[in-house]
Design an enzyme around this catalytic site. Structure first.
Site, PDB file in Angstrom:
ATOM      1  N   LYS A 131      48.091  36.409  31.083  1.00  0.00           N
ATOM      2  CA  LYS A 131      46.718  36.893  31.319  1.00  0.00           C
ATOM      3  C   LYS A 131      45.805  36.522  30.145  1.00  0.00           C
ATOM      4  O   LYS A 131      44.657  36.128  30.349  1.00  0.00           O
ATOM      5  CB  LYS A 131      46.735  38.412  31.566  1.00  0.00           C
ATOM      6  N   GLN A 175      48.891  47.799  31.569  1.00  0.00           N
ATOM      7  CA  GLN A 175      50.021  47.123  32.207  1.00  0.00           C
ATOM      8  C   GLN A 175      51.020  48.167  32.714  1.00  0.00           C
ATOM      9  O   GLN A 175      51.501  48.999  31.939  1.00  0.00           O
ATOM     10  CB  GLN A 175      50.685  46.186  31.190  1.00  0.00           C
ATOM     11  N   ASP A 198      41.624  46.610  37.898  1.00  0.00           N
ATOM     12  CA  ASP A 198      42.832  46.618  38.725  1.00  0.00           C
ATOM     13  C   ASP A 198      42.580  47.262  40.090  1.00  0.00           C
ATOM     14  O   ASP A 198      43.397  47.116  40.998  1.00  0.00           O
ATOM     15  CB  ASP A 198      43.968  47.360  38.001  1.00  0.00           C
TER      16      ASP A 198
END
Lengths: 371, 371
Positions: A131, A175, A198
């Site tokens: 990422k 995460q 997200d």
């Protein structure tokens, strides 16, 4: 008061008094008595259903898994398309990079993304590296913080809270999975709705579920699945799509997004009886169970399209990272029947990262009043 | 920057160059070129799918609908259970009435429910009357306001806003559908989350969708479907349940609640191709399409359970109200194959009203700190 005139002894009314005879009809109607059903049932938490772990107990077929490539890929005489996620992801990144250059030309600023990792999970570390690299490629400034496994939850919450206030950061990603001592729901809820790139906030999920409303963000993996299908020319309207797995990260938002594309969606999970009987009827199968080799050849209809979201890390001393990623689908078996399929790796993964970049750009545009 | 090294001309990669041959495999892969797909596609609103009206264009079977009762109800030799919603609803109301008496004994107060109706829809007026009567029966104080059809939206919003502040009112219900000049989303969003007894707020929907989270309220019709199934001893775990219709009022929340009960859920809607092929495989069919006679005998598996949520008002000069309610299911045809079914009226309807009472009691208990 009309209800007082009825007696409590009246129960289910049958056209005939032979009620017990139908309890065995399909094994659905349980023979337990209605009396015991009623006691304490009403308005208890049971209306929301029991909490169960998402464990896939058995694979349906015991035949050996085909791993070696076969030269005989024969679905209706043609060869299946391998949907190349890397190329699609790169196309999307080029478009994002161009928009970010434009933003920088106009404002002198670029989008910022903060990524928080707790603990030392090897796969999580690897995802984070990918990422960070992707952000660099398109011109997004990334900030990453790696916290120790035993970091107190309040420390993480404090960091989230301070990033929420930082105007140079437009997206916050925590995460998953978090260590067991942390409450994922609490941490995810702490992320500002405008920076929830997200898309896991319940308000974003609710606005995704309700047609006519627009979520600020759609979860990246769900967007990736739809992008892969749309960019490959796969029609969704009215088609039967089976989604395997129902996580908040993939299965749930994918099923909701598919419904907005007017697909007929079947949701399969670890407790589904005979899942193959449903996937075999599906035009498209999207698997996100996290169980290698779950989807065998006999789970798939000839000519169907398969999107494999599974990425289970498997120990592999020969690999640079010490592991490789396994999808949910028996790839070589699937090649014999499907019309198109995504590989693992190189399918959904890279596009999911591009969608994170896309959501971050959207957040920055929204914050800066760009249309 | 790695992505710049790839060429834009690379497209879907096939194991062989015979890409065109698979476009006809199942009619899924469209022959339009990937180039045209890409233009303007990225990150446009299209990721959320096209807005389409929910029109059921055709019924699958053209055979005449059986309306007259047949004496030959023969699914596996036994007669089907008629799930009596009136009795279940009354059982639930007795339990609610008892709790409200207890609350009144302790606090001197009872729950309050405000119901707002705009316009003169005959069915809406009738539903409102039923709800007012049900409140009386259990001891809930109800307040109803009937606004003219051409009432400005701001007037309605002002009323909602003032009721939000009123501590004697714990639930607010705006009878849907609203007149066309009003924005339903805007009006529903104005209801305080703590008083959203219909459970339509996107945050409630999101919290219903995400396992592990708890919505403050579950929409009444969805709760009613599950109560009817649970109280009739129908097992849901792992079973295949087809939900027909995807409204925010019934289909959507019912599909989410069923997933929390670990059913395998297939969502069918007006754009589904060949819906009967899916319902025929389902252990339970819940129909909420609002289309009389949509579900025919050949849509149903032998021994399945049917919950008919359809309540379409049909002109009927012989009825007291000038109309009667028609379900989605050909009732007499279904009786020949199912093991259990809810009638219309007298099935889901009364239990839905009981769930409104239940949600209102929950809201009052929460507001007053009752466990």
């Amino acid at each position: 008061m009309r209800f007082l005139s009825t007696t409590l002894r009246r129960r289910l009314v049958s056209l005939s008094p032979q009620l017990p005879s139908l309890t065995s009809a399909v094994g659905l109607l349980c023979p337990r008595k209605y009396e015991t059903e009623r006691a304490g049932r009403r308005r208890s938490a049971s209306i929301l259903g029991p909490d169960l772990p998402e464990v896939w107990k058995h694979l349906e077929s015991s035949s050996p898994v085909i791993h070696s490539p076969s030269s005989n890929h024969d679905h209706n005489g043609s060869n299946p398309t391998i949907i190349d996620g890397k190329i699609i992801a790169e196309d999307i990144r080029l478009e994002i990079a161009s928009e970010i250059r434009h933003m920088k030309d106009l404002t002198g600023k670029v989008p910022g993304l903060a990524m928080l990792l707790v603990g030392k999970r090897r796969d999580s570390e690897s995802y984070l590296r990918h990422k960070v690299k992707a952000c660099e490629e398109v011109g997004i400034t990334s900030f990453s913080a790696e916290l120790p496994e035993d970091c107190p939850q309040d420390d993480l919450l404090n960091i989230v809270s301070s990033i929420n206030e930082d105007p140079s950061i437009h997206g916050i990603l925590v995460q998953l999975p978090l260590p067991k001592h942390m409450d994922e729901e609490r941490v995810l809820s702490a992320i500002s709705l405008e920076k929830d790139v997200d898309g896991f906030h319940p308000l974003n999920v609710g606005n995704l579920a309700i047609r006519g409303r627009e979520p600020l963000f759609v979860p990246c993996a769900a967007k990736a699945c739809i992008e892969l299908l749309l960019r490959s020319g796969v029609e969704l309207m009215g088609k039967h799509v089976a989604v395997i797995g129902r996580s908040r990260v993939v299965g749930l938002p994918t099923s909701l997004l598919l419904q907005r594309h007017h697909a007929t969606v079947s949701m399969i999970h670890a407790h589904s009886e005979n899942p193959a009987s449903i996937t075999r009827e599906a035009d498209v199968v999207i698997s996100a169970a996290g169980v290698p080799n779950l989807v065998r050849r006999n789970w798939l209809k000839r000519g169907s399209v398969v999107i494999d979201v599974g990425t289970t890390p498997i120990e592999d001393p020969e690999s640079e990272d010490g592991y490789h990623l396994a999808g949910d689908v028996c790839y070589e078996e699937a090649l014999q029947v499907v019309s198109a399929i995504t590989p693992v790796p190189g399918g959904v993964g890279p596009v999911t990262i591009s969608m994170l970049l896309s959501n971050t750009l959207d957040a920055a545009k929204r914050a800066r009043g760009f249309s």
